[in-house]
Scaffold this motif. Structure first.
Motif, PDB file in Angstrom:
ATOM      1  N   THR A  17       0.794  -1.177   0.022  1.00  0.00           N
ATOM      2  CA  THR A  17      -0.084   0.143   0.105  1.00  0.00           C
ATOM      3  C   THR A  17       0.950   1.149  -0.112  1.00  0.00           C
ATOM      4  N   LEU A  19       0.745   3.817   1.978  1.00  0.00           N
ATOM      5  CA  LEU A  19       1.176   3.962   3.487  1.00  0.00           C
ATOM      6  C   LEU A  19       2.336   3.159   3.960  1.00  0.00           C
ATOM      7  N   GLU A  20       2.481   1.790   3.256  1.00  0.00           N
ATOM      8  CA  GLU A  20       3.591   1.020   3.662  1.00  0.00           C
ATOM      9  C   GLU A  20       4.653   1.610   2.805  1.00  0.00           C
ATOM     10  N   ASP A  23       6.370   4.194   5.034  1.00  0.00           N
ATOM     11  CA  ASP A  23       6.332   3.906   6.611  1.00  0.00           C
ATOM     12  C   ASP A  23       8.041   4.222   6.844  1.00  0.00           C
ATOM     13  N   GLU A  44      -5.280   8.502  -2.314  1.00  0.00           N
ATOM     14  CA  GLU A  44      -4.379   7.889  -1.603  1.00  0.00           C
ATOM     15  C   GLU A  44      -2.856   8.301  -1.462  1.00  0.00           C
ATOM     16  N   ARG A  47      -2.606  11.339   0.729  1.00  0.00           N
ATOM     17  CA  ARG A  47      -2.825  10.841   2.031  1.00  0.00           C
ATOM     18  C   ARG A  47      -1.298  10.435   2.686  1.00  0.00           C
ATOM     19  N   ALA A  48      -0.668   9.571   1.778  1.00  0.00           N
ATOM     20  CA  ALA A  48       0.612   8.856   2.016  1.00  0.00           C
ATOM     21  C   ALA A  48       1.644   9.934   1.993  1.00  0.00           C
ATOM     22  N   ASN A  51       0.976  12.164   5.202  1.00  0.00           N
ATOM     23  CA  ASN A  51       1.539  11.475   6.600  1.00  0.00           C
ATOM     24  C   ASN A  51       2.899  11.633   6.831  1.00  0.00           C
ATOM     25  N   ALA A  52       3.683  11.343   5.774  1.00  0.00           N
ATOM     26  CA  ALA A  52       5.130  11.289   5.926  1.00  0.00           C
ATOM     27  C   ALA A  52       5.709  12.590   6.199  1.00  0.00           C
ATOM     28  N   LEU A  73      -6.372  16.003   6.447  1.00  0.00           N
ATOM     29  CA  LEU A  73      -5.130  15.812   6.246  1.00  0.00           C
ATOM     30  C   LEU A  73      -4.375  17.246   6.589  1.00  0.00           C
ATOM     31  N   GLU A 256      -5.616   1.961  -2.196  1.00  0.00           N
ATOM     32  CA  GLU A 256      -4.666   1.939  -1.491  1.00  0.00           C
ATOM     33  C   GLU A 256      -3.237   1.272  -2.079  1.00  0.00           C
ATOM     34  N   ALA A 260       0.266   2.762  -4.519  1.00  0.00           N
ATOM     35  CA  ALA A 260       1.571   2.607  -3.999  1.00  0.00           C
ATOM     36  C   ALA A 260       2.763   2.888  -4.732  1.00  0.00           C
TER      37      ALA A 260
END
Length: 327
Positions: A17, A19-20, A23, A44, A47-48, A51-52, A73, A256, A260
């Motif tokens: 995904t 988000l992975e 990470d 998505e 969002r990733a 989030n980072a 967000l 998601e 990626a």
């Protein structure tokens, strides 16, 4: 042509995904632009990146509609951009450049698929105009901000659908040949892949690298809005015995998972020093024969000569230019 299309391997796979991918990554201080970044794969990816720690501008046709999707967000804002309208592209770029911000990541994510024949106000076929020419013009207009980043990536969302057609330079706009919506889609996705090759060739001296990608088979996004319910229902999700597909070419991804690879192309340290590559499943794709129906990239979609021909044609059709062309 030297074949640089070799999997690394990256350690990720078709189930990874967005988000992975990020990470443990810190993108604080990075500025991104994501076209179509408030829905589907674009949301998505946004969002990733957010989030980072990245700041993200989502470039969308309807800011009011996009706002609820991104409200939760941090460091994400929406700005109006219509890829079918050259004046809208120029206005977006002018406004962004006025802020003095760099662009470290430009994800050209928005697009249309398999729509009935339509043309923009210049007479250009809409899939080629929106999926490729609009993003070409946007990239050209924000080029000073990409240079300002002193290390930027441009990501073009292509598709395995590039297998439907190479570029037809003699009739890109279906003036003298019958219109086929899937051939038109395939040509636009080939253009996306060649665009990444062309941008990388012109930009690498300024540390601007470019990549294209196939996100995967994804049904649950607005991209399929021009497909009938029967066409969507007919897309197989299992074999004749009812067993779910396990081949990555057939696996249907969630949004998601689909986002990626574009996030990986935009952020992965594994791609440092590389560019002009077509990727899939969070890795560099293999080169496959033109007649292949599986994963991988066809030679006509990563040919440097065809890429430069497309860059020159795009400059003629849009009036925008990307510096770095060799004389």
């Amino acid at each position: 042509m030297t074949n640089r299309q070799h999997p690394l391997p990256s350690g990720f796979n078709y189930m990874t995904t967005a988000l992975e991918v990020v990470d443990g990554m810190d993108l604080s201080g990075k500025q991104a632009i994501v076209t179509g970044g408030a829905s589907g794969l674009g949301l998505e990816a946004t969002r990733a990146l957010a989030n980072a720690g990245a700041a993200v501008v989502v470039a969308v046709r309807d800011v009011d509609r996009a706002t609820p999707a991104i409200d939760s967000l941090l460091n994400v804002e929406a700005a109006m951009l219509d890829l079918a309208e050259p004046k809208s592209i120029d206005a977006f770029a002018t406004q962004f450049l006025s802020t003095g911000r760099p662009v470290h990541i430009l994800i050209n994510n928005a697009g249309v698929m398999a729509n009935p024949l339509s043309r923009d106000n210049r007479g250009y076929e809409s899939q080629f105009a929106i999926n490729h020419l609009g993003h070409f013009q946007l990239t050209a207009r924000v080029w000073p901000a990409l240079q300002r980043a002193q290390g930027a990536r441009v990501v073009a969302v292509s598709s395995r659908g590039h297998r439907f057609s190479p570029m037809n330079f003699e009739d890109v706009n279906f003036v003298n040949r019958p219109y086929d919506r899937w051939v038109a889609y395939g040509q636009s996705k080939t253009a996306n892949a060649l665009f990444a090759v062309g941008v990388d060739a012109r930009g690498k001296a300024d540390r601007i690298r470019a990549f294209s990608l196939h996100p995967g088979r994804i049904i649950d996004t607005g991209l399929a809005r021009h497909m009938s319910a029967a066409e969507v229902k007919a897309i197989p999700v299992a074999d004749a015995q009812g067993r779910a597909f396990t081949d990555p070419a057939d696996f249907i991804k969630t949004p998601e998972q689909g986002a990626a690879t574009e996030v990986w192309c935009a952020t992965s340290q594994q791609l440092e020093g590389l560019g002009g590559l077509y990727c899939e499943d969070c890795d560099v794709a293999s080169l496959v024969p033109p007649e292949s129906q599986g994963l991988g990239v066809r030679p006509y979609a990563v040919d440097p000569g065809l890429a430069e021909r497309l860059m020159q044609l795009s400059e003629e059709l849009t009036g925008a230019s990307i510096p770095g062309r060799e004389s």
